[in-house]
Structures are given as C-alpha cells and as structure tokens.
Write a protein that holds these residues in place. Structure first.
Motif, PDB file in Angstrom:
ATOM      1  N   VAL A  39       0.826  -1.199   0.000  1.00 40.20           N
ATOM      2  CA  VAL A  39       0.000   0.000   0.000  1.00 40.20           C
ATOM      3  C   VAL A  39       0.864   1.255   0.000  1.00 40.20           C
ATOM      4  O   VAL A  39       1.984   1.254   0.496  1.00 40.20           O
ATOM      5  CB  VAL A  39      -0.966   0.014   1.210  1.00 40.20           C
ATOM      6  CG1 VAL A  39      -1.982  -1.117   1.095  1.00 40.20           C
ATOM      7  CG2 VAL A  39      -0.237  -0.082   2.530  1.00 40.20           C
ATOM      8  N   GLY A  40       0.299   2.322  -0.543  1.00 41.81           N
ATOM      9  CA  GLY A  40       0.998   3.600  -0.608  1.00 41.81           C
ATOM     10  C   GLY A  40       0.610   4.541   0.515  1.00 41.81           C
ATOM     11  O   GLY A  40       0.785   5.750   0.401  1.00 41.81           O
ATOM     12  N   ALA A  41       0.045   4.009   1.587  1.00 40.59           N
ATOM     13  CA  ALA A  41      -0.357   4.820   2.742  1.00 40.59           C
ATOM     14  C   ALA A  41      -0.053   4.047   4.014  1.00 40.59           C
ATOM     15  O   ALA A  41      -0.121   2.824   4.028  1.00 40.59           O
ATOM     16  CB  ALA A  41      -1.853   5.133   2.669  1.00 40.59           C
ATOM     17  N   ARG A  42       0.278   4.767   5.061  1.00 37.53           N
ATOM     18  CA  ARG A  42       0.529   4.115   6.346  1.00 37.53           C
ATOM     19  C   ARG A  42      -0.726   4.089   7.216  1.00 37.53           C
ATOM     20  O   ARG A  42      -0.762   3.421   8.236  1.00 37.53           O
ATOM     21  CB  ARG A  42       1.654   4.819   7.089  1.00 37.53           C
ATOM     22  CG  ARG A  42       3.016   4.616   6.430  1.00 37.53           C
ATOM     23  CD  ARG A  42       4.106   5.259   7.286  1.00 37.53           C
ATOM     24  NE  ARG A  42       5.381   5.272   6.613  1.00 37.53           N
ATOM     25  CZ  ARG A  42       6.253   4.276   6.649  1.00 37.53           C
ATOM     26  NH1 ARG A  42       5.974   3.189   7.319  1.00 37.53           N
ATOM     27  NH2 ARG A  42       7.393   4.369   6.004  1.00 37.53           N
ATOM     28  N   GLU A  43      -1.750   4.847   6.804  1.00 31.10           N
ATOM     29  CA  GLU A  43      -3.026   4.875   7.513  1.00 31.10           C
ATOM     30  C   GLU A  43      -4.125   4.562   6.509  1.00 31.10           C
ATOM     31  O   GLU A  43      -4.220   5.209   5.467  1.00 31.10           O
ATOM     32  CB  GLU A  43      -3.269   6.243   8.132  1.00 31.10           C
ATOM     33  CG  GLU A  43      -2.225   6.646   9.157  1.00 31.10           C
ATOM     34  CD  GLU A  43      -2.455   8.044   9.700  1.00 31.10           C
ATOM     35  OE1 GLU A  43      -3.608   8.522   9.688  1.00 31.10           O
ATOM     36  OE2 GLU A  43      -1.463   8.653  10.129  1.00 31.10           O
ATOM     37  N   PHE A  44      -4.963   3.567   6.828  1.00 26.34           N
ATOM     38  CA  PHE A  44      -5.991   3.138   5.891  1.00 26.34           C
ATOM     39  C   PHE A  44      -7.009   2.276   6.615  1.00 26.34           C
ATOM     40  O   PHE A  44      -6.854   1.965   7.793  1.00 26.34           O
ATOM     41  CB  PHE A  44      -5.364   2.362   4.726  1.00 26.34           C
ATOM     42  CG  PHE A  44      -4.534   1.186   5.155  1.00 26.34           C
ATOM     43  CD1 PHE A  44      -5.091  -0.068   5.307  1.00 26.34           C
ATOM     44  CD2 PHE A  44      -3.174   1.340   5.437  1.00 26.34           C
ATOM     45  CE1 PHE A  44      -4.326  -1.146   5.727  1.00 26.34           C
ATOM     46  CE2 PHE A  44      -2.402   0.269   5.851  1.00 26.34           C
ATOM     47  CZ  PHE A  44      -2.979  -0.975   6.000  1.00 26.34           C
ATOM     48  N   MET A  45      -8.031   1.858   5.886  1.00 32.71           N
ATOM     49  CA  MET A  45      -9.058   0.969   6.418  1.00 32.71           C
ATOM     50  C   MET A  45      -8.962  -0.377   5.721  1.00 32.71           C
ATOM     51  O   MET A  45      -8.830  -0.440   4.499  1.00 32.71           O
ATOM     52  CB  MET A  45     -10.455   1.541   6.171  1.00 32.71           C
ATOM     53  CG  MET A  45     -10.706   2.896   6.786  1.00 32.71           C
ATOM     54  SD  MET A  45     -10.903   2.863   8.555  1.00 32.71           S
ATOM     55  CE  MET A  45     -12.565   2.296   8.690  1.00 32.71           C
ATOM     56  N   CYS A 104      -8.849 -10.143   9.649  1.00 33.45           N
ATOM     57  CA  CYS A 104      -8.702 -11.101   8.543  1.00 33.45           C
ATOM     58  C   CYS A 104      -7.268 -11.587   8.356  1.00 33.45           C
ATOM     59  O   CYS A 104      -6.999 -12.402   7.484  1.00 33.45           O
ATOM     60  CB  CYS A 104      -9.220 -10.506   7.240  1.00 33.45           C
ATOM     61  SG  CYS A 104      -8.298  -9.064   6.654  1.00 33.45           S
ATOM     62  N   SER A 105      -6.344 -11.076   9.145  1.00 33.61           N
ATOM     63  CA  SER A 105      -4.927 -11.463   9.107  1.00 33.61           C
ATOM     64  C   SER A 105      -4.231 -11.116   7.794  1.00 33.61           C
ATOM     65  O   SER A 105      -3.193 -11.688   7.476  1.00 33.61           O
ATOM     66  CB  SER A 105      -4.763 -12.954   9.412  1.00 33.61           C
ATOM     67  OG  SER A 105      -5.276 -13.241  10.688  1.00 33.61           O
ATOM     68  N   THR A 106      -4.786 -10.170   7.031  1.00 34.43           N
ATOM     69  CA  THR A 106      -4.105  -9.706   5.824  1.00 34.43           C
ATOM     70  C   THR A 106      -2.862  -8.925   6.225  1.00 34.43           C
ATOM     71  O   THR A 106      -2.918  -8.067   7.104  1.00 34.43           O
ATOM     72  CB  THR A 106      -5.029  -8.818   4.970  1.00 34.43           C
ATOM     73  OG1 THR A 106      -6.144  -9.595   4.532  1.00 34.43           O
ATOM     74  CG2 THR A 106      -4.306  -8.240   3.766  1.00 34.43           C
ATOM     75  N   LEU A 107      -1.740  -9.227   5.576  1.00 29.93           N
ATOM     76  CA  LEU A 107      -0.493  -8.505   5.813  1.00 29.93           C
ATOM     77  C   LEU A 107      -0.412  -7.349   4.826  1.00 29.93           C
ATOM     78  O   LEU A 107      -0.513  -7.549   3.612  1.00 29.93           O
ATOM     79  CB  LEU A 107       0.714  -9.429   5.626  1.00 29.93           C
ATOM     80  CG  LEU A 107       2.092  -8.772   5.694  1.00 29.93           C
ATOM     81  CD1 LEU A 107       2.333  -8.110   7.050  1.00 29.93           C
ATOM     82  CD2 LEU A 107       3.173  -9.799   5.385  1.00 29.93           C
ATOM     83  N   TYR A 108      -0.288  -6.142   5.343  1.00 30.47           N
ATOM     84  CA  TYR A 108      -0.116  -4.939   4.533  1.00 30.47           C
ATOM     85  C   TYR A 108       1.316  -4.447   4.704  1.00 30.47           C
ATOM     86  O   TYR A 108       1.805  -4.364   5.830  1.00 30.47           O
ATOM     87  CB  TYR A 108      -1.077  -3.842   4.987  1.00 30.47           C
ATOM     88  CG  TYR A 108      -2.523  -4.135   4.677  1.00 30.47           C
ATOM     89  CD1 TYR A 108      -3.064  -3.813   3.439  1.00 30.47           C
ATOM     90  CD2 TYR A 108      -3.347  -4.737   5.620  1.00 30.47           C
ATOM     91  CE1 TYR A 108      -4.389  -4.078   3.151  1.00 30.47           C
ATOM     92  CE2 TYR A 108      -4.670  -5.005   5.339  1.00 30.47           C
ATOM     93  CZ  TYR A 108      -5.181  -4.664   4.107  1.00 30.47           C
ATOM     94  OH  TYR A 108      -6.498  -4.931   3.812  1.00 30.47           O
ATOM     95  N   LYS A 109       1.962  -4.116   3.589  1.00 29.17           N
ATOM     96  CA  LYS A 109       3.320  -3.569   3.633  1.00 29.17           C
ATOM     97  C   LYS A 109       3.337  -2.227   2.921  1.00 29.17           C
ATOM     98  O   LYS A 109       2.813  -2.093   1.815  1.00 29.17           O
ATOM     99  CB  LYS A 109       4.314  -4.514   2.960  1.00 29.17           C
ATOM    100  CG  LYS A 109       4.553  -5.780   3.750  1.00 29.17           C
ATOM    101  CD  LYS A 109       5.691  -6.592   3.175  1.00 29.17           C
ATOM    102  CE  LYS A 109       5.977  -7.802   4.040  1.00 29.17           C
ATOM    103  NZ  LYS A 109       7.171  -8.525   3.586  1.00 29.17           N
ATOM    104  N   PHE A 110       3.962  -1.236   3.564  1.00 34.17           N
ATOM    105  CA  PHE A 110       4.090   0.096   2.968  1.00 34.17           C
ATOM    106  C   PHE A 110       5.098   0.058   1.831  1.00 34.17           C
ATOM    107  O   PHE A 110       6.173  -0.535   1.950  1.00 34.17           O
ATOM    108  CB  PHE A 110       4.535   1.111   4.022  1.00 34.17           C
ATOM    109  CG  PHE A 110       4.722   2.486   3.464  1.00 34.17           C
ATOM    110  CD1 PHE A 110       3.638   3.239   3.062  1.00 34.17           C
ATOM    111  CD2 PHE A 110       5.994   3.019   3.334  1.00 34.17           C
ATOM    112  CE1 PHE A 110       3.808   4.508   2.533  1.00 34.17           C
ATOM    113  CE2 PHE A 110       6.175   4.282   2.816  1.00 34.17           C
ATOM    114  CZ  PHE A 110       5.078   5.035   2.413  1.00 34.17           C
ATOM    115  N   ASP A 111       4.726   0.689   0.712  1.00 35.41           N
ATOM    116  CA  ASP A 111       5.601   0.799  -0.456  1.00 35.41           C
ATOM    117  C   ASP A 111       5.618   2.260  -0.878  1.00 35.41           C
ATOM    118  O   ASP A 111       4.632   2.766  -1.426  1.00 35.41           O
ATOM    119  CB  ASP A 111       5.083  -0.085  -1.586  1.00 35.41           C
ATOM    120  CG  ASP A 111       5.984  -0.094  -2.810  1.00 35.41           C
ATOM    121  OD1 ASP A 111       6.814   0.836  -2.969  1.00 35.41           O
ATOM    122  OD2 ASP A 111       5.854  -1.023  -3.619  1.00 35.41           O
TER     123      ASP A 111
END
Length: 84
Positions: free
Chosen positions: A20-26, A54-61
């Motif tokens: 994701v391109g944001a550090r804050e999101f829903m 849901c245990s989705t892993l989000y990584k900042f890019d």
C-alpha cells in the motif's frame, strides 16, 4: 458518503501481501456484503501491519501513490447509492 479521505482496501483474492501507498488506511476484509468491520490501521513508523480481523499482511511501499495498492484490484472504492 460517496468518497472518503482514508483509503480502503480488501483482500477478496486472498493474496499473501498487499503493498500500500499509505501508512493509515481501512481494511474491510472482503468486498461487501462479505466484509468484516471496517478497521482503521495505522502503521506509525513501521513498514507493515496485520489486520486483526482477517490477518491480511499490509506492507508500505513508498513507490506507490497514496491510496493505491498492489495488486491494484485490492483497492475498494465506495459508490454513492441512490435514495429509495
């Protein structure tokens, strides 16, 4: 509300990681009507976070524009509904 300032992402496909391109999101889990409670996630100074529902892993890019993600179809865009 047809549009929002905080990006929303889903993991309908069940991918291992969403960049994701944001550090804050829903995180909404899956697309409605199968979504979980919309959870506000804030990475703070970290580069990754796991959704507690849901245990989705989000990584900042940093190379992604704010509000975008990879894979791109994991971005959720709400549309206004006409009043009945």
């Amino acid at each position: 509300m047809a549009d929002h300032g905080i990006p929303h992402f889903h993991n309908d496909k069940g991918v291992a990681v969403i960049h994701v391109g944001a550090r804050e999101f829903m995180c909404i889990g899956a697309k409605p009507p199968f979504d979980h409670p919309h959870v506000y996630l804030d990475m703070g100074g970290d580069d990754e976070i796991v959704c507690p529902y849901c245990s989705t892993l989000y990584k900042f890019d940093a190379s992604l524009k704010p509000g975008t993600c990879s894979p791109p179809d994991c971005a959720h865009h709400e549309t206004a509904q006409a009043a009945a």
